[in-house]
Scaffold this active site. Structure first.
Site, PDB file in Angstrom:
ATOM      1  N   ARG A  25       0.844  -1.236   0.055  1.00  0.00           N
ATOM      2  CA  ARG A  25      -0.245   0.076   0.148  1.00  0.00           C
ATOM      3  C   ARG A  25       0.907   1.427  -0.141  1.00  0.00           C
ATOM      4  O   ARG A  25       0.430   2.196   0.594  1.00  0.00           O
ATOM      5  CB  ARG A  25      -0.742   0.074   1.069  1.00  0.00           C
ATOM      6  CG  ARG A  25      -2.050  -0.893   1.119  1.00  0.00           C
ATOM      7  CD  ARG A  25      -3.058  -0.655   0.647  1.00  0.00           C
ATOM      8  NE  ARG A  25      -4.298  -1.507   0.337  1.00  0.00           N
ATOM      9  CZ  ARG A  25      -5.121  -1.819   0.850  1.00  0.00           C
ATOM     10  NH1 ARG A  25      -5.708  -0.742   2.405  1.00  0.00           N
ATOM     11  NH2 ARG A  25      -6.034  -2.791   1.088  1.00  0.00           N
ATOM     12  N   ARG A  29      -3.185   6.863   1.051  1.00  0.00           N
ATOM     13  CA  ARG A  29      -3.730   8.004   1.576  1.00  0.00           C
ATOM     14  C   ARG A  29      -2.723   8.735   2.899  1.00  0.00           C
ATOM     15  O   ARG A  29      -3.036   9.846   3.256  1.00  0.00           O
ATOM     16  CB  ARG A  29      -5.129   7.707   2.287  1.00  0.00           C
ATOM     17  CG  ARG A  29      -6.295   7.616   1.400  1.00  0.00           C
ATOM     18  CD  ARG A  29      -7.422   7.091   2.026  1.00  0.00           C
ATOM     19  NE  ARG A  29      -7.112   5.621   2.297  1.00  0.00           N
ATOM     20  CZ  ARG A  29      -8.172   4.640   2.910  1.00  0.00           C
ATOM     21  NH1 ARG A  29      -9.389   5.259   3.096  1.00  0.00           N
ATOM     22  NH2 ARG A  29      -7.773   3.545   3.325  1.00  0.00           N
ATOM     23  N   ARG A  38      -6.889  12.372  -5.276  1.00  0.00           N
ATOM     24  CA  ARG A  38      -7.966  11.864  -4.656  1.00  0.00           C
ATOM     25  C   ARG A  38      -9.046  13.018  -4.492  1.00  0.00           C
ATOM     26  O   ARG A  38     -10.177  12.675  -4.728  1.00  0.00           O
ATOM     27  CB  ARG A  38      -7.911  11.097  -3.331  1.00  0.00           C
ATOM     28  CG  ARG A  38      -7.467   9.707  -3.662  1.00  0.00           C
ATOM     29  CD  ARG A  38      -8.771   8.831  -3.963  1.00  0.00           C
ATOM     30  NE  ARG A  38      -9.403   8.054  -3.092  1.00  0.00           N
ATOM     31  CZ  ARG A  38     -10.725   8.575  -2.600  1.00  0.00           C
ATOM     32  NH1 ARG A  38     -11.095   9.452  -3.288  1.00  0.00           N
ATOM     33  NH2 ARG A  38     -11.003   7.930  -1.691  1.00  0.00           N
ATOM     34  N   ASP A  74      -6.599  -2.694  -7.485  1.00  0.00           N
ATOM     35  CA  ASP A  74      -7.172  -3.255  -6.419  1.00  0.00           C
ATOM     36  C   ASP A  74      -7.221  -4.764  -6.554  1.00  0.00           C
ATOM     37  O   ASP A  74      -7.437  -5.106  -7.857  1.00  0.00           O
ATOM     38  CB  ASP A  74      -8.418  -2.672  -6.122  1.00  0.00           C
ATOM     39  CG  ASP A  74      -8.780  -3.070  -4.325  1.00  0.00           C
ATOM     40  OD1 ASP A  74      -8.059  -2.296  -3.693  1.00  0.00           O
ATOM     41  OD2 ASP A  74      -9.662  -4.019  -4.368  1.00  0.00           O
ATOM     42  N   TYR A 147     -14.639 -11.824  -0.129  1.00  0.00           N
ATOM     43  CA  TYR A 147     -15.465 -10.750  -0.444  1.00  0.00           C
ATOM     44  C   TYR A 147     -16.803 -10.877  -1.124  1.00  0.00           C
ATOM     45  O   TYR A 147     -17.789 -10.499  -0.952  1.00  0.00           O
ATOM     46  CB  TYR A 147     -14.377  -9.765  -0.804  1.00  0.00           C
ATOM     47  CG  TYR A 147     -13.507  -9.299  -0.056  1.00  0.00           C
ATOM     48  CD1 TYR A 147     -14.102  -8.138   0.817  1.00  0.00           C
ATOM     49  CD2 TYR A 147     -12.082  -9.516  -0.188  1.00  0.00           C
ATOM     50  CE1 TYR A 147     -12.774  -7.575   1.586  1.00  0.00           C
ATOM     51  CE2 TYR A 147     -11.211  -8.934   0.625  1.00  0.00           C
ATOM     52  CZ  TYR A 147     -11.795  -7.784   1.508  1.00  0.00           C
ATOM     53  OH  TYR A 147     -10.690  -7.569   2.482  1.00  0.00           O
TER      54      TYR A 147
HETATM   55  O1  CP3 Z   1       0.046  -1.228  -2.609  1.00  0.00           O
HETATM   56  C1  CP3 Z   1      -0.269  -0.441  -3.256  1.00  0.00           C
HETATM   57  O2  CP3 Z   1       0.085   0.549  -3.224  1.00  0.00           O
HETATM   58  C2  CP3 Z   1      -1.043  -0.767  -4.442  1.00  0.00           C
HETATM   59  C3  CP3 Z   1      -2.247  -0.650  -4.717  1.00  0.00           C
HETATM   60  C4  CP3 Z   1      -3.330  -1.647  -3.749  1.00  0.00           C
HETATM   61  C5  CP3 Z   1      -4.617  -1.200  -3.320  1.00  0.00           C
HETATM   62  N1  CP3 Z   1      -4.924  -2.170  -3.035  1.00  0.00           N
HETATM   63  C6  CP3 Z   1      -4.924   0.111  -3.319  1.00  0.00           C
HETATM   64  C7  CP3 Z   1      -6.092   0.693  -2.482  1.00  0.00           C
HETATM   65  C8  CP3 Z   1      -3.063  -2.987  -3.408  1.00  0.00           C
HETATM   66  C9  CP3 Z   1      -1.911  -4.034  -4.005  1.00  0.00           C
HETATM   67  C10 CP3 Z   1      -4.394  -3.540  -2.836  1.00  0.00           C
HETATM   68  C11 CP3 Z   1      -4.725  -4.723  -2.691  1.00  0.00           C
HETATM   69  C12 CP3 Z   1      -5.760  -4.963  -1.833  1.00  0.00           C
HETATM   70  N2  CP3 Z   1      -7.134  -4.555  -1.672  1.00  0.00           N
HETATM   71  C13 CP3 Z   1      -6.163  -6.094  -0.661  1.00  0.00           C
HETATM   72  C14 CP3 Z   1      -4.892  -6.897  -0.359  1.00  0.00           C
HETATM   73  C15 CP3 Z   1      -3.892  -6.526   0.430  1.00  0.00           C
HETATM   74  C16 CP3 Z   1      -4.219  -6.262   2.066  1.00  0.00           C
HETATM   75  O3  CP3 Z   1      -4.408  -5.341   2.340  1.00  0.00           O
HETATM   76  O4  CP3 Z   1      -4.495  -7.430   2.345  1.00  0.00           O
HETATM   77  C17 CP3 Z   1      -7.313  -6.012  -0.374  1.00  0.00           C
HETATM   78  C18 CP3 Z   1      -7.828  -6.869   0.760  1.00  0.00           C
HETATM   79  C19 CP3 Z   1      -7.984  -5.028  -0.848  1.00  0.00           C
HETATM   80  C20 CP3 Z   1      -9.322  -4.684  -0.739  1.00  0.00           C
HETATM   81  C21 CP3 Z   1      -9.551  -3.291  -0.390  1.00  0.00           C
HETATM   82  N3  CP3 Z   1      -9.376  -2.394  -1.176  1.00  0.00           N
HETATM   83  C22 CP3 Z   1     -10.052  -2.647   0.826  1.00  0.00           C
HETATM   84  C23 CP3 Z   1     -10.177  -3.668   2.201  1.00  0.00           C
HETATM   85  C24 CP3 Z   1      -9.816  -1.217   0.852  1.00  0.00           C
HETATM   86  C25 CP3 Z   1     -10.225  -0.187   2.030  1.00  0.00           C
HETATM   87  C26 CP3 Z   1      -8.865  -0.152   2.454  1.00  0.00           C
HETATM   88  C27 CP3 Z   1      -9.016   0.960   3.557  1.00  0.00           C
HETATM   89  O5  CP3 Z   1      -8.055   1.367   4.185  1.00  0.00           O
HETATM   90  O6  CP3 Z   1     -10.122   1.838   3.602  1.00  0.00           O
HETATM   91  C28 CP3 Z   1      -9.395  -1.002  -0.534  1.00  0.00           C
HETATM   92  C29 CP3 Z   1      -9.406   0.399  -1.016  1.00  0.00           C
HETATM   93  C30 CP3 Z   1      -8.041   0.585  -1.484  1.00  0.00           C
HETATM   94  N4  CP3 Z   1      -7.079  -0.033  -2.387  1.00  0.00           N
HETATM   95  C31 CP3 Z   1      -7.313   1.910  -0.990  1.00  0.00           C
HETATM   96  C32 CP3 Z   1      -6.130   1.917  -1.725  1.00  0.00           C
HETATM   97  C33 CP3 Z   1      -5.007   2.885  -1.789  1.00  0.00           C
HETATM   98  C34 CP3 Z   1      -8.121   3.157  -0.269  1.00  0.00           C
HETATM   99  C35 CP3 Z   1      -8.771   3.803  -1.320  1.00  0.00           C
HETATM  100  C36 CP3 Z   1      -8.988   5.287  -1.205  1.00  0.00           C
HETATM  101  O7  CP3 Z   1     -10.023   5.590  -0.482  1.00  0.00           O
HETATM  102  O8  CP3 Z   1      -8.349   6.175  -1.598  1.00  0.00           O
END
Ligand code: CP3
Length: 341
Positions: A25, A29, A38, A74, A147
């Site tokens: 990640r 943010r 964003r 994602d 999910y």
């Molecule tokens: O790592 C990186 O920088 C690359 C981008 C990336 C994102 N999600 C961006 C993202 C990667 C590799 C993921 C993988 C992902 N997404 C996983 C596997 C990794 C882990 O954390 O276990 C999972 C389970 C997801 C599903 C997901 N997407 C969730 C649970 C959320 C909410 C997270 C939160 O903190 O609120 C997301 C949204 C998401 N994916 C964001 C980002 C940067 C936040 C989006 C935003 O509001 O800007």
């Protein structure tokens, strides 16, 4: 010390000039420059607009000098093309979860060129701009299953696990369809220029070892076996998987991601010399005072030991409240402390 960039050399367990580092990640943010982008576009729009996805992918690499970039996208991205509507609020929400054989029948495996052309386009843009390797990724089948069946995030994913236990044939069919979709997506990412491929199994640790072995692992194995013929390193991250590593060691992967719950020396002893490791600083260490953060970085490097094949990372994704200066300190400390010439 070889021609490969440190990240790719470490994936192949070759010696490197320093331990490569990137952060799960890393685009997100906690970065003011990400929050600025964003303000103009919601998360889904970002992932579907190649120029914006490429821009936010580059942000952390520019600021901190990480040894690898990970595509901004994602794990839910392929699901829309399978026929599942997804929203982010901010976690993923699926209005019509998949909970029956009939619902599984309505899904279709995707053609990435048709359903997610923006992913491949972002990769092509990034390969023009990047000076470090680019990691492509997807969710592992069981994590996507969680999910899809639950319909949102959960601490226990009880509905998803209950389907697995009560309708194993339906669950297996869904996992196989997800494995096929994930393999197609990763093949398309590699064809577009991704230089390593990572499977995120965020919820693997919720399974009993027996269910992991009989249900989740075969789906991961079928993807890795199919991707083996591509000439890119394959990374598998079974989150909270300390008790699953004996089985994980049998996978045709190059690198195993390890969360912070098991020290890397023990993980390496179980995984054996044929696998590199990636990890595993507790993300909370980024909230500690500088000296304590550095002590914990050193502890991870020491536990990984002198053998080649360690990629420094956090044990899971970075917290959105993290101070970017702490990330700078982490990256610099890894580079300084591990320099080998
Ligand atoms: O790592 C990186 O920088 C690359 C981008 C990336 C994102 N999600 C961006 C993202 C990667 C590799 C993921 C993988 C992902 N997404 C996983 C596997 C990794 C882990 O954390 O276990 C999972 C389970 C997801 C599903 C997901 N997407 C969730 C649970 C959320 C909410 C997270 C939160 O903190 O609120 C997301 C949204 C998401 N994916 C964001 C980002 C940067 C936040 C989006 C935003 O509001 O800007």
């Amino acid at each position: 010390m070889g021609q490969l960039p440190p990240f790719l050399a470490a994936c192949r367990r070759q010696p490197t000039t320093h331990t490569p580092v990137w952060i799960m990640r890393q685009a997100g943010r906690y970065l003011p420059e990400y929050r600025k982008v964003r303000e103009k576009a919601d998360f889904l729009t970002l992932t579907k607009t190649p120029e914006l996805a490429a821009e936010v992918t580059l942000q952390p690499v520019r600021r901190f000098g990480m040894d690898a970039a990970i595509l901004f996208s994602d794990i839910m991205t392929p699901l829309e093309g399978m026929g599942v509507a997804i929203e982010f609020c901010p976690g993923p929400v699926i209005a019509e979860p998949v909970r029956s054989a009939a619902a599984v029948d309505r899904l279709r495996p995707i053609d990435p060129e048709e359903s997610v052309p923006y992913v491949q386009q972002a990769i092509r843009i990034l390969r023009q701009e990047l000076t470090v390797p680019l990691i492509g990724f997807a969710g592992a089948p069981f994590t996507l299953f969680c999910y899809l069946v639950e319909g949102s995030g959960s601490k226990t994913f009880t509905r998803a696990k209950a389907l697995l236990m009560s309708e194993p044939a339906t669950a297996t069919r869904l996992l196989e369809m997800l494995a096929d979709t994930v393999a197609r997506c990763l093949e398309a990412q590699a064809a577009a220029g991704a230089q390593a491929l990572m499977l995120f199994d965020s919820w693997a640790g919720l399974l009993t070892p027996g269910d992991f072995r009989s249900v989740a692992l075969p789906a991961v194995r079928s993807i890795l076996t199919r991707l083996r013929s591509l000439d890119v390193p394959l990374i598998y991250f079974p989150n909270q998987g300390a008790t699953l590593l004996e089985d994980v060691a049998t996978l045709p992967a190059d690198v195993v991601g390890v969360d912070w719950r098991m020290p890397l020396d023990r993980a390496r002893a179980i995984l054996g010399p044929g696998l590199a490791v990636q990890g595993n600083l507790d993300p909370t260490a980024l909230f500690a005072p500088p000296a304590e953060l550095e002590r914990r970085v050193d502890e991870v490097l020491d536990a990984a030991g002198p053998a080649p094949g360690h990629i420094f990372n956090l044990g899971h994704g970075i917290d959105r409240r993290t101070d970017p200066d702490a990330v700078a300190r982490l990256v610099d400390r890894v580079h300084e402390r591990s320099r080998r010439n």
